[in-house]
Write a protein that holds these residues in place. Structure first.
Motif: not given
Length: 294
Positions: A154, A156-158, A200-201, A284, A286
């Motif tokens: 898992r 995530s990134t901005t 992807w979210r 964001r 994720s």
């Protein structure tokens, strides 16, 4: 409790909250179909008037997993023997729901999951049954032959921050033109043996989001005028090819203008870049993805 939480060592299987294999009443005899390549189906077309065929796509069919076990009253009391049989019957009784469920197995220090349905249960009831000994089998069929390693990755990134562009004087070579982005990327390596398809979210607020595989340029690009509002999350399942608002299951597939579906190939590190039609510091991206084996 999540799938696989009961497993503590190699040689164990978990199905519907019941642990089988090493250290349980269901002694391990054999496991077939787990590491084996599933039956394949080919799309070859015979060459007219010539030997051989034109090669077509080669795809795996459903995976059939068979676990052979032993239950023996010599290793337990008579009541424990009877209780073990009842637990096995309860765990393998089919429901009215056709959904597949997690079958989790740990071997050689790695834990893998298949989504399957129990299709066969063998509990022989000959003379040995009355003396407290059963050597039987349980069989599952997974319509998706891929095995997913647990736990999954898992990340995530901005959205990437953009440095100021332009040229500085006096000029020096090599010169850099335009702005450069920092952040906004997720990098991951699939250590399995098969293509891994991420989920992807995208969390709003964001206008016209996009996800691009940097090495190939394949992209999932939404309508540049479309906005995911603050507090809303859109889930993009690349294997199922679905685009849904989390919580409501309302489809946003019609807003996905570019459908460059991409996976993470085995044995390579891949970077995916998150971008949008308009900057937003609160957006964001994720991802959930598993090492995948076939």
């Amino acid at each position: 409790m999540t799938a696989g939480d009961l497993i503590t060592r190699d040689g164990q299987l978990e199905w519907r909250g019941t642990l089988l294999g090493a250290g349980t009443a269901y002694g391990w005899r054999a496991l077939e179909g787990w590491l084996d390549l599933p039956q394949m189906r080919g799309g070859d077309i015979d060459r007219p008037g010539q030997h051989g065929a034109f090669p077509g796509q080669l795809l795996a069919q459903s995976r059939t997993i068979t676990y052979s076990y032993v239950i023996s009253a010599r290793r337990a009391t008579r009541d424990q023997y009877a209780a073990a049989l009842e637990r096995l019957r309860a765990a393998t009784t089919p429901t009215e729901n056709p959904d597949e469920e997690p079958l989790v197995i740990r071997l050689a220090g790695r834990t893998w999951q298949a989504l399957a349905r129990c299709t066969r249960r063998l509990i022989p009831t000959g003379l040995a049954y009355d003396t407290g000994y059963v050597a039987g089998a349980v069989q599952w069929v997974a319509t998706d032959p891929r095995l997913l390693e647990l736990p999954g990755y898992r990340g995530s990134t901005t959205l990437g921050a953009v440095d100021a562009g332009g040229l500085g004087f006096p000029l020096r070579f090599p010169m850099r033109f335009g702005a450069s982005a920092r952040g906004g990327a997720i990098t991951w390596a699939n250590t399995g043996t098969a293509e891994a398809w991420p989920v992807w979210r995208i969390a709003g607020p964001v206008r016209g989001p996009s996800i691009t595989r940097r090495d190939t340029g394949q992209a999932l690009e939404f309508d540049p005028d479309w906005i995911i509002p603050a507090g809303q999350i859109v889930e993009v399942d690349t294997l199922a090819r679905t685009v849904l608002f989390v919580g409501s299951n309302v489809s946003a597939s019609d807003r996905l203008f570019t459908r460059g579906w991409f996976s993470f190939p085995p044995g390579r590190e891949i970077q995916a870049v998150f971008d949008s039609a308009a900057p937003s510091s609160d957006s964001r991206l994720s991802v959930t993805v598993h090492n995948t084996a076939m």
